[in-house]
Design an enzyme around this catalytic site. Structure first.
Site: not given
Ligand code: MN
Length: 723
Positions: A72, A76-77
């Site tokens: 998840h 994004e990271d």
């Molecule tokens: Mn998270």
């Protein structure tokens, strides 16, 4: 850190068809992608997605959800891309990850417009596939569990967001364990002192009561087993946050905190739920007004259970929740308890690409109707309003005519509204207009209602309001105003009594003469004297003697009993029954109850005021020889705005489903069950002592007729108080 094989084993333990290779691949991929990243706690970053996945295995979610949980945060990271995830894991998982990525950076507590837009995106992403919501909630739960590592300023913001958005969202989706934990951690972060106070009190209570939890568990199990019901009983202490909310709601202090244990009784079938209820109500004294049947009438989020409170073993107030295993699953896990369609079978949902949980889920229907709203409207402000209003299902938001927003708990009425604006407005409120129309003050307010309060300076709030309001502020203000008013009411009642005695001698009340008579009796003022008569502390005939009226005159009160069908005695004014409340001189006799439309009389009881009896009450015989105690009463027209108790004797067949039929019929008829107790149980039939709350005698008759028509109900009669 959980090992790779442990996670896979957990999933295969409840889903033998799970794709192990895919789970292994997701584990390794996410671990590598996060590499040497660390969390605020200093732990490797990968521990986070892994814990999120672990939380979801507790909810027994499918392999795709577990993989999405592992992945998840990667888009994004880390360097990972959605295209790569789609290539490696396929469309289903990449869509879940995309949904999660979209909502990752949303800052829900921000300026109004942005907040609306964010919430919209959040819900849109979640409502396409409910599993996105479940991963997001598990993500939030793990972040909350590790919140103490986060800097204090940021901590408060996250906690507030959790309490405002995520916890209610979990609750709305029926996930109670999740909601409870989210709320409790947020509570600890936001109100540490309040929480400490409650924890200390709990500790003291625990020390006081020793091993009572296990003890009560055993007694309940034995009692049920003795009646042939196999049940799993488990007790638990309530969470600090829910205790705190209750204290706020009911204005309790820590010292008043006593019922902190709740017991859950899990039985095999719905019929057993009612049998277990019967056993509990036969074995222990029932606390009136606490019985709720959510099996016949499930909550909006599919919650089903029976709630009741009894004075159980060790004379402890014990809250019981009685339900089946399936009902318990729904209660604890909400939408997550439903299995998910692999292929959306609902054509409309399929068209929109929405993944529906299997079975009939109200919560999910709610989420889906939100999606439809989203598709139609594009005004974020409007959307925020309708969504937040829906989301905070336990609140209603109303407006003053000038447009000020007043937030109230759900169920609140115009009286609560008036007190929420200002105590003076509440105290002087006599009527209201809701959305421009005259409406009864007791009307339950709906979201968006504009409420205009109509005031009169001559008004004092009726004590009965204390029972109908939903906010602590209104309740305490009414109680305060009532204390002053009660004395005046006793005095007014006293004056009515004296005037009726004087009328027998064709005399009228004269304050000066009365004051002098009081001085003879050692009472300091006329007002005190009248109040004493009203309270029954000063006998009317003593007052009459002091006033110089000697001898007995025919007391018309005696006729009350003889003329059971007569409307009113000519010439003798009856006292109107207004609100009935323990703070007032009027109480309804509990052995029968009494409802508007039934002919009633009052009996003056020294120190207690007047007890109201229906004319057919057997208890009245006790007072045959005390004519001075009899007061003729009539229902006031205002009575129609409250509910009144009526006690019934019901005989039902000793068959599966009889109690369910009974409670369902009462609920369908729009009445409340105030108390329900099994009195005798034979092989074929059993007797039930049932107190319902109804509007008036017509309403009562409707309910009684409906009950009598049910095949499993043998007879229904009004209790006369003779037994
Ligand atoms: Mn998270």
């Amino acid at each position: 850190m959980m090992r790779q094989y442990e996670l896979v084993e957990r999933v295969t333990s409840y889903d033998p068809d799970a794709n192990e290779a895919m789970l292994n691949k997701a584990y390794v991929y996410a671990m590598k992608a996060h590499g040497h990243q660390v969390r605020a706690s200093g732990d490797p970053y990968f521990t986070h997605p892994l814990e999120v996945a672990a939380i979801l295995t507790e909810m027994k979610l499918d392999d795709a959800t577990i993989a999405a949980a592992l992945l998840h945060d990667v888009v994004e990271d880390t360097e990972a891309t959605l295209a790569e995830i789609e290539q490696l894991f396929g469309g289903e998982i990449s869509e879940l990850v995309e949904g999660l990525t979209k909502i990752k950076r949303l800052d829900l507590i921000s300026k109004e417009a942005a907040q609306a837009e964010n919430l919209r995106k959040l819900l849109l992403a979640m409502s396409r596939d409910a599993r996105v919501l479940l991963v997001k909630l598990a993500d939030r739960l793990h972040n909350m569990r590790t919140l103490h590592h986060v800097k204090p300023e940021k901590r408060a913001r996250i906690a507030k967001e959790t309490m405002d958005i995520y916890a209610p969202l979990a609750g709305r989706m029926g996930m109670h364990s999740m909601r409870e934990e989210l709320d409790d951690i947020a509570f600890k972060a936001l109100y540490p002192e309040a929480r400490d106070g409650i924890m200390k009190r709990l500790e003291a209570l625990r020390a006081e009561s020793g091993d009572i939890l296990t003890n009560i568990e055993e007694r309940l199990t034995e009692q049920l087993a003795a009646n042939g019901i196999g049940a799993h009983v488990s007790g638990r202490e309530k969470k600090a946050y829910s205790i705190w909310r209750k204290m706020q709601r009911k204005h309790l202090s820590l010292g008043q905190l006593s019922d902190i244990f709740g017991f859950r009784i899990i039985v095999a079938s719905e019929a057993d739920c009612y049998k277990a209820l019967g056993v509990a109500h036969t074995a222990w004294r029932v606390v009136p007004g606490r019985f709720k049947d959510y099996i016949s009438n499930p909550k909006q989020n599919d919650y089903r259970s029976i709630h009741t409170t009894v004075i159980g073993p060790h004379r402890k107030r014990v809250e019981l929740q009685i339900r089946t295993q399936a009902m318990d699953d729904i209660a604890e896990r909400g939408v997550a308890a439903h299995s998910f369609y692999k292929d959306a079978a609902d054509p409309m949902a399929a068209e929109r690409g929405i993944r529906l949980p299997h079975g009939d889920s109200n919560s999910f229907r709610w989420l889906r109707s939100l999606v439809e709203t989203l598709a139609e409207g594009d005004n974020p402000g409007e959307f925020l309003e309708s969504t937040r209003l829906e989301l905070f299902a336990d609140q209603v938001f109303c407006f003053t005519p000038k447009g000020a927003l007043i937030a109230l708990p759900k169920g609140a009425n115009a009286i609560d509204f008036a007190y929420a604006v200002h105590t003076d407005i509440g105290n002087s409120c006599v009527g209201c207009r809701i959305n421009g129309r005259h409406a009864p003050l007791m009307t339950e307010l709906a979201n968006g209602d504009e409420v205009e309060v109509i005031r009169s300076q001559a008004q004092t709030p009726p004590a009965a309001w204390e029972k109908v309001v939903h906010t602590g502020k209104a309740r305490s203000a009414i109680r305060r105003a009532t204390r002053f008013a009660v004395r005046a009411q006793y005095a007014g009642l006293g004056r009515e009594i004296i005037e009726r005695h004087l009328a027998r001698f064709d005399a009228t009340y004269n304050k000066k003469q009365f004051g002098e008579a009081m001085r003879k009796l050692g009472v300091s003022s006329a007002e005190d004297g009248l109040a004493a008569v009203g309270r029954g502390e000063l006998a009317a005939h003593d007052v009459m003697n002091a006033l110089g009226f000697e001898g007995e005159r025919e007391a018309p009160k005696r006729d009350i009993r003889k003329s059971r069908t007569v409307k009113q005695e000519g010439g003798v004014p009856s006292i109107p029954v207004r609100g009935v409340n323990q703070n007032l001189p009027l109480n309804i006799d509990a052995s029968t109850g009494a409802v508007p439309g039934e002919r009633i009389v009052g009996i003056l009881k020294p120190g207690e005021g007047i007890t109201v009896y229906p004319i057919f009450s057997a208890a009245l015989q006790k007072f045959d020889d005390e004519p001075d105690l009899w007061i003729d009463l009539a229902w006031d027209e205002d009575s129609a705005t409250s509910l009144y108790p009526a006690r019934l004797r019901v005989v039902v067949h000793n068959e599966v489903g009889a109690l369910g039929q009974l409670t369902q019929t009462v609920a369908d008829g729009g009445a409340n069950i105030e108390n329900l107790q099994m009195t005798e149980r034979a092989r074929d039939f059993y007797n039930i002592d049932l107190t319902v709350e109804v509007e008036d005698v017509r309403h009562l008759n409707q309910i009684m007729n409906e009950l009598a028509r049910k095949p499993l109900i043998s007879t229904v009669v009004r209790a006369t108080g003779s037994d």
